[in-house]
Enzyme design. Structure first.
Site, mmCIF file in Angstrom:
data_model
loop_
_atom_site.group_PDB
_atom_site.id
_atom_site.type_symbol
_atom_site.label_atom_id
_atom_site.label_comp_id
_atom_site.label_asym_id
_atom_site.label_seq_id
_atom_site.Cartn_x
_atom_site.Cartn_y
_atom_site.Cartn_z
ATOM 1 N N HIS A 1 -8.104 5.573 11.537
ATOM 2 C CA HIS A 1 -7.537 5.344 9.971
ATOM 3 C C HIS A 1 -6.806 4.420 9.975
ATOM 4 C CE1 HIS A 1 -7.280 6.801 6.000
ATOM 5 N NE2 HIS A 1 -6.041 6.960 6.136
ATOM 6 N N CYS B 1 -8.486 9.906 0.877
ATOM 7 C CA CYS B 1 -8.533 8.719 1.954
ATOM 8 C C CYS B 1 -9.539 9.066 2.965
ATOM 9 C CB CYS B 1 -7.475 8.035 2.357
ATOM 10 S SG CYS B 1 -6.817 7.505 0.908
ATOM 11 N N HIS C 1 -6.993 -0.915 2.282
ATOM 12 C CA HIS C 1 -7.082 0.527 2.302
ATOM 13 C C HIS C 1 -7.930 0.630 0.934
ATOM 14 C CE1 HIS C 1 -7.115 4.575 2.643
ATOM 15 N NE2 HIS C 1 -6.078 4.826 2.970
HETATM 16 C C1 LIG Z 1 5.905 8.150 2.732
HETATM 17 C C2 LIG Z 1 6.604 8.042 4.079
HETATM 18 C C3 LIG Z 1 6.929 6.568 3.966
HETATM 19 C C4 LIG Z 1 7.456 8.891 4.243
HETATM 20 O O1 LIG Z 1 8.567 8.597 3.292
HETATM 21 P P1 LIG Z 1 9.865 9.320 2.857
HETATM 22 O O2 LIG Z 1 10.669 8.772 1.872
HETATM 23 O O3 LIG Z 1 9.751 10.759 3.185
HETATM 24 O O4 LIG Z 1 10.999 8.918 4.118
HETATM 25 P P2 LIG Z 1 11.039 9.331 5.640
HETATM 26 O O5 LIG Z 1 12.621 9.894 5.833
HETATM 27 O O6 LIG Z 1 10.195 10.305 5.925
HETATM 28 O O7 LIG Z 1 10.950 8.125 6.372
HETATM 29 C C5 LIG Z 1 11.661 6.995 6.510
HETATM 30 C C6 LIG Z 1 11.251 5.964 7.467
HETATM 31 O O8 LIG Z 1 10.532 6.392 8.563
HETATM 32 C C7 LIG Z 1 9.296 6.089 8.638
HETATM 33 N N1 LIG Z 1 8.605 7.162 9.258
HETATM 34 C C8 LIG Z 1 8.187 8.366 8.528
HETATM 35 N N2 LIG Z 1 7.440 9.255 9.218
HETATM 36 C C9 LIG Z 1 7.361 8.431 10.539
HETATM 37 C C10 LIG Z 1 6.903 9.093 11.619
HETATM 38 N N3 LIG Z 1 6.233 10.308 12.043
HETATM 39 N N4 LIG Z 1 6.813 8.220 12.723
HETATM 40 C C11 LIG Z 1 7.534 6.904 12.451
HETATM 41 N N5 LIG Z 1 8.187 6.649 11.375
HETATM 42 C C12 LIG Z 1 8.085 7.443 10.161
HETATM 43 C C13 LIG Z 1 8.947 5.680 7.119
HETATM 44 O O9 LIG Z 1 7.948 4.569 7.356
HETATM 45 C C14 LIG Z 1 10.465 4.970 6.818
HETATM 46 O O10 LIG Z 1 10.468 3.834 7.653
HETATM 47 P P3 LIG Z 1 11.695 2.911 7.425
HETATM 48 O O11 LIG Z 1 13.027 3.499 7.667
HETATM 49 O O12 LIG Z 1 11.562 1.838 8.293
HETATM 50 O O13 LIG Z 1 11.518 2.427 6.088
HETATM 51 C C15 LIG Z 1 5.620 8.291 5.141
HETATM 52 O O14 LIG Z 1 5.300 9.724 5.231
HETATM 53 C C16 LIG Z 1 4.362 7.620 5.168
HETATM 54 O O15 LIG Z 1 4.426 6.313 5.587
HETATM 55 N N6 LIG Z 1 3.208 8.128 4.826
HETATM 56 C C17 LIG Z 1 2.014 7.788 4.589
HETATM 57 C C18 LIG Z 1 1.380 7.757 5.968
HETATM 58 C C19 LIG Z 1 0.048 7.212 6.053
HETATM 59 O O16 LIG Z 1 -0.170 6.011 6.155
HETATM 60 N N7 LIG Z 1 -1.199 8.158 6.114
HETATM 61 C C20 LIG Z 1 -2.571 7.844 6.106
HETATM 62 C C21 LIG Z 1 -3.346 8.995 5.474
HETATM 63 S S1 LIG Z 1 -3.059 8.892 3.658
HETATM 64 C C22 LIG Z 1 -4.179 7.718 2.826
HETATM 65 O O17 LIG Z 1 -4.710 7.060 3.729
HETATM 66 C C23 LIG Z 1 -3.924 7.787 1.619
HETATM 67 C C24 LIG Z 1 -4.625 8.993 0.865
HETATM 68 O O18 LIG Z 1 -5.072 10.013 1.400
HETATM 69 O O19 LIG Z 1 -4.592 8.923 -0.401
#
Ligand SMILES: CC(C)(COP(=O)(O)OP(=O)(O)OC[C@H]1O[C@@H](n2cnc3c(N)ncnc32)[C@H](O)[C@@H]1OP(=O)(O)O)[C@@H](O)C(=O)NCCC(=O)NCCSC(=O)CC(=O)O
Length: 400
Positions: free
Chosen positions: A291, A160, A326
């Protein structure tokens, strides 16, 4: 190094004028996904391009030879060239570069090939589809369409952030004099594989994408392509070209922190590197195109990095993903085009769907309504899975 043409295939408009109007209006490309059967998913909104007729944009290539992402990339290149007021004859023999970023290449075709194989057996795999799935076609398709003869073509798969990587590649090629002209951008097609992956990660929003909002619930997958025509200032001035913006420099930094979770310090490092390479100080930046995926993790982490660099009063920071979804490998290419338009036309695109300020992000995301603004320097963040980050700085061209 300047940008003299823009092409955009998006769910909020085809071509640079429609895209710019959509950004100003805060248009939403969200609708129920029709690209594949969404049975079994509790929710399946996306930002599909529904009014794209390849024959309207592609002149020399038979669209049947191209997968959906390549159709987008070729069409966007045609749009950009036309916008730059360059003909095929103008560019054909010139030393040029085509660099396109992508997350998934021809993923829609791959979905279809897998379905044919699983449901009917390998003898039913269509060779016409099989020959067009190479991701390299995203750039070589442009070469064939334009009949370029002195050209380097590269397709960059850094997920991305790939669009920004492609623009950075073009910046280097033009700046060091290797090429006269660069067509740079990114493209991706909405597909089952990517939607399902993000869905299973728990990152797909049920209805709309709300970057930096307290109630944000994730991304909506989208599709499209963005292409920028880039040339040296001397070349642009010599032909009296319209100049949207200058490319000041960029930074690439991979932190490899985690497969899918972003890392604040990795993003901070990338932003600082981009500032250093572009000769820009944080206080010079008037706008950040974030982003801003709208996931909890991205937005709070990206905001944290922005505050580390800019202090407690960062510049307005918007995410156009609220409007176009996205678009994966196209995302930062389209954001680059949006940055150039914002500088040229003096406005900040809004972050739509905003209902509640999130103090954890603490950013002015220019909620819901575009803003008139005199922008001199604009920053474009792109963050990818695997911690592959790319940040570009654009500046207003001032006659010297
Ligand atoms: C995949 C995840 C949901 C993590 O899932 P996991 O199963 O490991 O669960 P986890 O225990 O870490 O997280 C559980 C809960 O915490 C939230 N959470 C996770 N990390 C967090 C952080 N640093 N700060 C605040 N909240 C966070 C999750 O949304 C979820 O919310 P709740 O409990 O409320 O459900 C997260 O890592 C994530 O959203 N990653 C994507 C981030 C993103 O948008 N990146 C953009 C670049 S990539 C991109 O653009 C695409 C590409 O490159 O292909």
């Amino acid at each position: 190094m300047v940008i003299t043409g823009l092409g955009a295939v998006t769910s909020i408009g085809l071509g640079v004028e429609a895209f710019a109007a959509g950004l100003r209006e805060g248009r939403s490309g969200v609708r129920p996904i029709t690209a594949f059967d969404t049975a079994g998913f509790a929710h399946a909104n996306g930002c599909e391009v529904t009014d794209f007729v390849p024959e309207e944009w592609i002149e020399r290539t038979d669209p049947a030879e191209l997968g959906r992402a390549s159709r987008f990339s070729v069409a966007a290149a045609r749009m950009a060239l036309r916008d730059a007021r360059l003909t095929d004859a103008d560019v054909r023999g010139r030393a040029s570069l085509v660099s396109m970023g992508t997350t998934d290449g021809e993923s829609r075709d791959l979905d279809d090939l897998v379905a044919a194989q699983v449901e009917r057996g390998s003898e039913h795999v269509d060779p016409a589809l099989a020959r067009r799935i190479g991701a390299g076609r995203l750039s070589s398709g442009i070469v064939a369409e334009l009949g370029l003869t002195d050209v380097e073509a590269v397709t960059i798969p850094t997920a991305c952030a790939a669009g920004n990587y492609a623009v950075g590649y073009g910046f280097d090629a033009v700046r060091c004099g290797d090429v006269d002209l660069a067509l740079c951008g990114g493209a991706d097609a909405l597909c089952r594989k990517t939607f399902t992956g993000f869905y299973r990660l728990g990152t797909i929003a049920p209805d709309a994408c709300r970057p930096f909002d307290r109630g944000r619930q994730g991304i909506l997958t989208g599709e499209g392509a963005g292409v920028l025509v880039m040339e040296s200032l001397g070349s642009a001035l010599a032909r009296g070209a319209r100049i949207y913006a200058e490319v000041l420099g960029y930074g690439l930094a991979c932190d490899a922190f985690h497969p899918v979770a972003p890392d604040r310090d990795g993003i901070t490092r990338c932003i600082r590197l981009a500032h250093r390479n572009a000769g820009v100080r944080p206080e010079d930046v008037d706008l950040i195109s974030a982003h801003g995926t709208g996931t909890k993790a991205n937005d709070v982490t990206e905001s944290g990095a922005i505050r580390q660099v800019f202090g407690e009063s960062p510049p307005p920071t918007v995410s156009i993903k609220a409007m176009i979804g996205h678009t994966m490998g196209a995302a930062s290419a389209l954001s680059s085009a949006a940055c150039a338009l914002a500088i040229d036309q003096g406005f900040i695109p809004p972050t739509i769907n905003h209902t509640e300020f999130d103090p954890e992000c603490g950013l002015d995301c220019v909620p819901n309504e575009a803003r008139v603004a005199d922008l001199r320097i604009v920053q474009n963040n792109a963050l990818a899975f695997g911690g592959n980050n790319a940040v570009i700085l654009f500046g207003r061209y001032q006659e010297r």
